[in-house]
Design an enzyme around this catalytic site. Structure first.
Site, mmCIF file in Angstrom:
data_model
loop_
_atom_site.group_PDB
_atom_site.id
_atom_site.type_symbol
_atom_site.label_atom_id
_atom_site.label_comp_id
_atom_site.label_asym_id
_atom_site.label_seq_id
_atom_site.Cartn_x
_atom_site.Cartn_y
_atom_site.Cartn_z
ATOM 1 N N GLY A 231 0.806 -1.219 0.000
ATOM 2 C CA GLY A 231 0.000 0.000 0.000
ATOM 3 C C GLY A 231 0.837 1.266 0.000
ATOM 4 C CE LYS B 140 15.325 -5.265 -14.145
ATOM 5 N NZ LYS B 140 16.150 -4.732 -15.262
ATOM 6 C CG ASP C 23 11.924 -3.915 -2.821
ATOM 7 O OD1 ASP C 23 12.399 -3.501 -1.764
ATOM 8 O OD2 ASP C 23 10.985 -3.347 -3.410
ATOM 9 C CG LEU D 136 8.963 7.284 -7.228
ATOM 10 C CD1 LEU D 136 7.641 7.292 -7.995
ATOM 11 C CD2 LEU D 136 9.161 8.642 -6.563
ATOM 12 C CG HIS E 39 3.317 0.643 -5.347
ATOM 13 N ND1 HIS E 39 3.471 1.715 -4.505
ATOM 14 C CD2 HIS E 39 3.852 -0.418 -4.691
ATOM 15 C CE1 HIS E 39 4.055 1.327 -3.385
ATOM 16 N NE2 HIS E 39 4.310 0.039 -3.471
ATOM 17 C CG LEU F 197 -0.976 1.591 -3.945
ATOM 18 C CD1 LEU F 197 -2.143 1.208 -4.862
ATOM 19 C CD2 LEU F 197 0.034 0.454 -3.872
ATOM 20 C CG HIS F 198 5.285 4.930 -4.743
ATOM 21 N ND1 HIS F 198 5.905 4.195 -5.713
ATOM 22 C CD2 HIS F 198 5.677 4.379 -3.559
ATOM 23 C CE1 HIS F 198 6.666 3.267 -5.166
ATOM 24 N NE2 HIS F 198 6.539 3.352 -3.853
ATOM 25 C CD GLN G 65 10.041 -8.004 -2.301
ATOM 26 O OE1 GLN G 65 9.950 -7.778 -1.096
ATOM 27 N NE2 GLN G 65 9.357 -7.306 -3.175
HETATM 28 P P1 AMP Z 1 6.025 -2.477 -1.484
HETATM 29 O O1 AMP Z 1 4.637 -1.905 -1.400
HETATM 30 O O2 AMP Z 1 7.091 -1.540 -1.048
HETATM 31 O O3 AMP Z 1 6.107 -3.842 -0.857
HETATM 32 O O4 AMP Z 1 6.312 -2.703 -3.029
HETATM 33 C C1 AMP Z 1 5.460 -3.477 -3.832
HETATM 34 C C2 AMP Z 1 6.137 -3.720 -5.153
HETATM 35 O O5 AMP Z 1 6.408 -2.480 -5.790
HETATM 36 C C3 AMP Z 1 7.486 -4.452 -5.004
HETATM 37 O O6 AMP Z 1 7.606 -5.400 -6.054
HETATM 38 C C4 AMP Z 1 8.479 -3.333 -5.163
HETATM 39 O O7 AMP Z 1 9.740 -3.747 -5.666
HETATM 40 C C5 AMP Z 1 7.769 -2.450 -6.179
HETATM 41 N N1 AMP Z 1 8.288 -1.086 -6.113
HETATM 42 C C6 AMP Z 1 8.402 -0.293 -5.014
HETATM 43 N N2 AMP Z 1 8.979 0.879 -5.344
HETATM 44 C C7 AMP Z 1 9.245 0.827 -6.664
HETATM 45 C C8 AMP Z 1 9.856 1.729 -7.594
HETATM 46 N N3 AMP Z 1 10.298 2.914 -7.232
HETATM 47 N N4 AMP Z 1 9.964 1.318 -8.874
HETATM 48 C C9 AMP Z 1 9.513 0.103 -9.271
HETATM 49 N N5 AMP Z 1 8.941 -0.778 -8.447
HETATM 50 C C10 AMP Z 1 8.803 -0.439 -7.158
#
Ligand code: AMP
Length: 274
Positions: free
Chosen positions: A28, A145, A147, A181, A34, A30-31, A150
């Site tokens: 969540g 990428k 993460d 982001l 996401h 979200l940006h 992960q």
């Molecule tokens: P999170 O909500 O932080 O668990 O992220 C959910 C998914 O969004 C994960 O696969 C992250 O790697 C991906 N994600 C987070 N930030 C970015 C970003 N700046 N650019 C691309 N993917 C992202």
């Protein structure tokens, strides 16, 4: 868009749709990062499922589980506008039973870099991703990428456990001035945001150094360290190959440079694949 909270509701919602399923798991807040995953899922699949679940088992004692940004209303709007079909927001009780079989990340990929200071973080992450992949019945699941570790571990889990889902690696989305982001950027003050710009600047410097012909990893690391230490507290700078083995010299097409730093109270990660 249908918002569902329980597993039963999710299964019923899926019955109303036909075709390939693209799945984007998130925590969540979200940006655009996401959103780029969601957009790709939308382009490549007939059905798009997004999950929002702040997974307690991947936060360790003392981490920011309680204060992790939660923005349900805005997240709902973003998903709706992006053409998501099903927004899955399960509760902790839906996802976990009292007595849980554990999945353990392998030592090399799971207990180095991000796993060194955060042992068991990846065990918890894999456990919930396995559950979510199974629940979503996704044909393709989208991960950033950003993460990198992960992403590598999930790709391995899917291969090791024959999970019938293709893992799609998505590019890192950055702000105009280069900051990757992240939901955690919300913790940064304006002054800290300025300092955080050094992270992407250090990765850029590393790339330029390689392009100028320098491939010695220590030299590259030292240059990055010099820049980063001015305004951040460095947790690690690592140059590894795509299997997360440390390397002495850069091999183009098979190198990742990963950084974790603290800016004030906020821990930020970023990386570049060269
Ligand atoms: P999170 O909500 O932080 O668990 O992220 C959910 C998914 O969004 C994960 O696969 C992250 O790697 C991906 N994600 C987070 N930030 C970015 C970003 N700046 N650019 C691309 N993917 C992202």
């Amino acid at each position: 868009m249908l918002t569902v909270h329980s597993i039963k509701e999710l299964q019923n919602a899926k019955k109303n749709h036909q075709g390939t399923i693209g799945f984007v798991p998130t925590m969540g807040a979200l940006h655009e990062g996401h959103l780029s995953l969601i957009r790709q899922a939308r382009e490549e699949n007939e059905i798009v499922i997004v999950s929002i679940f702040v997974n307690p088992t991947q936060f360790l004692e003392g981490e920011d589980l309680e204060s992790y940004p939660r923005r349900e209303k805005a997240d709902y709007k973003i998903c709706e506008l992006a053409g998501v079909d099903i927004l899955f927001m399960p509760t902790i009780d839906d996802i976990y039973e009292r007595d849980e079989l554990k999945i353990m990340a392998p030592a090399r990929g799971g207990y180095v870099l991000e796993g060194t200071k955060r042992p068991e973080h990846f065990d918890g992450m894999l456990q919930v991703v396995m559950k979510l992949l199974n629940l979503s019945s996704a044909n393709k699941a989208y991960f950033g990428k950003k993460d990198a570790q992960q992403l590598a571990l999930i790709t391995q889990m899917v291969r090791n456990y024959f999970i019938p889902c293709e893992i799609i690696a998505c590019e890192i989305i950055r702000g105009e001035r280069g900051l990757a982001l992240s939901s955690r950027n919300a913790y940064l003050s304006q002054e800290e945001k300025e300092r955080a710009l050094l992270i992407s600047a250090s990765l850029k410097l590393a790339t330029q150094t390689v392009l100028s012909g320098e491939i010695n990893c220590n030299t590259i690391k030292n240059k990055m360290q010099e820049l980063l230490q001015e305004k951040t507290d460095i947790e690690y700078i690592a140059l590894v190959n795509r299997d997360f083995h440390s390397i002495q010299t850069v091999e183009l097409g098979n190198t990742m440079i990963l950084v974790a730093v603290w800016v004030g109270e906020t821990r930020l990660i970023d990386n570049i694949w060269i």
